[in-house]
Scaffold this motif. Structure first.
Motif, mmCIF file in Angstrom:
data_model
loop_
_atom_site.group_PDB
_atom_site.id
_atom_site.type_symbol
_atom_site.label_atom_id
_atom_site.label_comp_id
_atom_site.label_asym_id
_atom_site.label_seq_id
_atom_site.Cartn_x
_atom_site.Cartn_y
_atom_site.Cartn_z
ATOM 1 N N GLY A 36 0.817 -1.207 0.000
ATOM 2 C CA GLY A 36 0.000 0.000 0.000
ATOM 3 C C GLY A 36 0.847 1.252 0.000
ATOM 4 N N LYS A 37 0.162 2.371 0.245
ATOM 5 C CA LYS A 37 0.825 3.678 0.243
ATOM 6 C C LYS A 37 0.637 4.357 1.583
ATOM 7 C CE LYS A 37 -0.120 4.210 -4.631
ATOM 8 N NZ LYS A 37 -0.999 4.831 -5.603
ATOM 9 N N LEU A 38 1.729 4.874 2.124
ATOM 10 C CA LEU A 38 1.705 5.675 3.329
ATOM 11 C C LEU A 38 1.676 7.131 2.899
ATOM 12 C CD1 LEU A 38 1.921 5.535 6.459
ATOM 13 C CD2 LEU A 38 4.373 5.891 6.153
ATOM 14 N N CYS A 39 0.655 7.870 3.338
ATOM 15 C CA CYS A 39 0.465 9.261 2.906
ATOM 16 C C CYS A 39 0.402 10.190 4.107
ATOM 17 C CB CYS A 39 -0.842 9.401 2.125
ATOM 18 S SG CYS A 39 -0.950 8.378 0.664
ATOM 19 N N ASN B 200 -7.588 -0.466 -2.135
ATOM 20 C CA ASN B 200 -8.030 0.938 -2.113
ATOM 21 C C ASN B 200 -8.812 1.334 -0.872
ATOM 22 O OD1 ASN B 200 -6.745 1.914 -4.430
ATOM 23 N ND2 ASN B 200 -8.290 0.937 -5.705
ATOM 24 N N ARG B 201 -8.968 0.442 0.099
ATOM 25 C CA ARG B 201 -9.494 0.901 1.384
ATOM 26 C C ARG B 201 -8.431 1.779 2.019
ATOM 27 N NH1 ARG B 201 -11.242 -4.267 4.691
ATOM 28 N NH2 ARG B 201 -9.485 -5.162 3.551
ATOM 29 N N LYS B 202 -8.846 2.657 2.903
ATOM 30 C CA LYS B 202 -7.869 3.508 3.571
ATOM 31 C C LYS B 202 -8.334 3.816 4.980
ATOM 32 C CE LYS B 202 -9.717 7.472 1.161
ATOM 33 N NZ LYS B 202 -9.424 8.495 0.190
ATOM 34 N N GLY B 203 -7.385 4.191 5.798
ATOM 35 C CA GLY B 203 -7.690 4.544 7.173
ATOM 36 C C GLY B 203 -6.566 5.349 7.784
ATOM 37 N N LYS B 204 -6.913 6.055 8.835
ATOM 38 C CA LYS B 204 -5.918 6.835 9.579
ATOM 39 C C LYS B 204 -5.165 5.891 10.504
ATOM 40 C CE LYS B 204 -8.832 10.903 9.634
ATOM 41 N NZ LYS B 204 -9.632 11.817 10.467
ATOM 42 N N ILE B 205 -3.862 6.108 10.603
ATOM 43 C CA ILE B 205 -3.049 5.318 11.525
ATOM 44 C C ILE B 205 -2.219 6.240 12.402
ATOM 45 C CG2 ILE B 205 -2.912 3.337 9.960
ATOM 46 C CD1 ILE B 205 0.037 4.139 9.439
ATOM 47 N N LEU C 14 -3.041 5.348 5.615
ATOM 48 C CA LEU C 14 -2.557 4.160 4.933
ATOM 49 C C LEU C 14 -3.608 3.756 3.909
ATOM 50 C CD1 LEU C 14 -0.427 1.932 4.687
ATOM 51 C CD2 LEU C 14 -1.692 0.653 6.432
ATOM 52 N N ILE C 15 -3.197 3.699 2.639
ATOM 53 C CA ILE C 15 -4.076 3.259 1.557
ATOM 54 C C ILE C 15 -3.686 1.832 1.212
ATOM 55 C CG2 ILE C 15 -4.882 3.680 -0.796
ATOM 56 C CD1 ILE C 15 -4.076 6.637 -0.399
ATOM 57 N N LEU C 16 -4.646 0.926 1.362
ATOM 58 C CA LEU C 16 -4.378 -0.491 1.146
ATOM 59 C C LEU C 16 -4.396 -0.848 -0.336
ATOM 60 C CD1 LEU C 16 -6.515 -2.121 3.972
ATOM 61 C CD2 LEU C 16 -4.256 -1.061 4.103
ATOM 62 N N GLN C 17 -3.909 -2.025 -0.628
ATOM 63 C CA GLN C 17 -3.849 -2.543 -1.998
ATOM 64 C C GLN C 17 -5.236 -2.589 -2.647
ATOM 65 O OE1 GLN C 17 -1.159 -5.826 -2.261
ATOM 66 N NE2 GLN C 17 -2.274 -6.755 -3.940
#
Length: 92
Positions: free
Chosen positions: A8-11, A63-68, A58-61
């Protein structure tokens, strides 16, 4: 408990800048009508791509995403850094 792994992507918290591509593992207890869900996980970054403790998206593979919130960092023998995080809010 469900385990989710992927790349995923860390933003940043505004989702305007991708900080790093990460291989993650997440442990998810989904919500029910009686309890709130919770999730947490870990990812590893190479030493030349270090982030500080704090809040990220964090954007998962899939395309779900959540705050971490990064809660722990540990340098490994190969000089990579292992990060542990707690999910904050829903993972959608």
């Amino acid at each position: 408990m469900e385990t989710i792994s992927g790349t995923g992507k860390l933003c940043d918290t505004n989702q305007k800048q991708v900080i790093a591509t990460v291989d993650y593992t997440i442990w998810l207890n989904p919500p029910t009508k009686f309890i709130l869900g919770e999730w947490h996980g870990r990812f590893v970054l190479e030493v030349n791509n270090v982030v500080s403790q704090g809040k990220y998206i964090l954007i998962l593979q899939d395309n779900r995403k959540g705050k971490i919130i990064i809660s722990r960092m540990e340098t490994q023998p190969d000089a990579s850094i292992d990060y542990e995080f707690q999910g904050s809010g829903p993972l959608r």
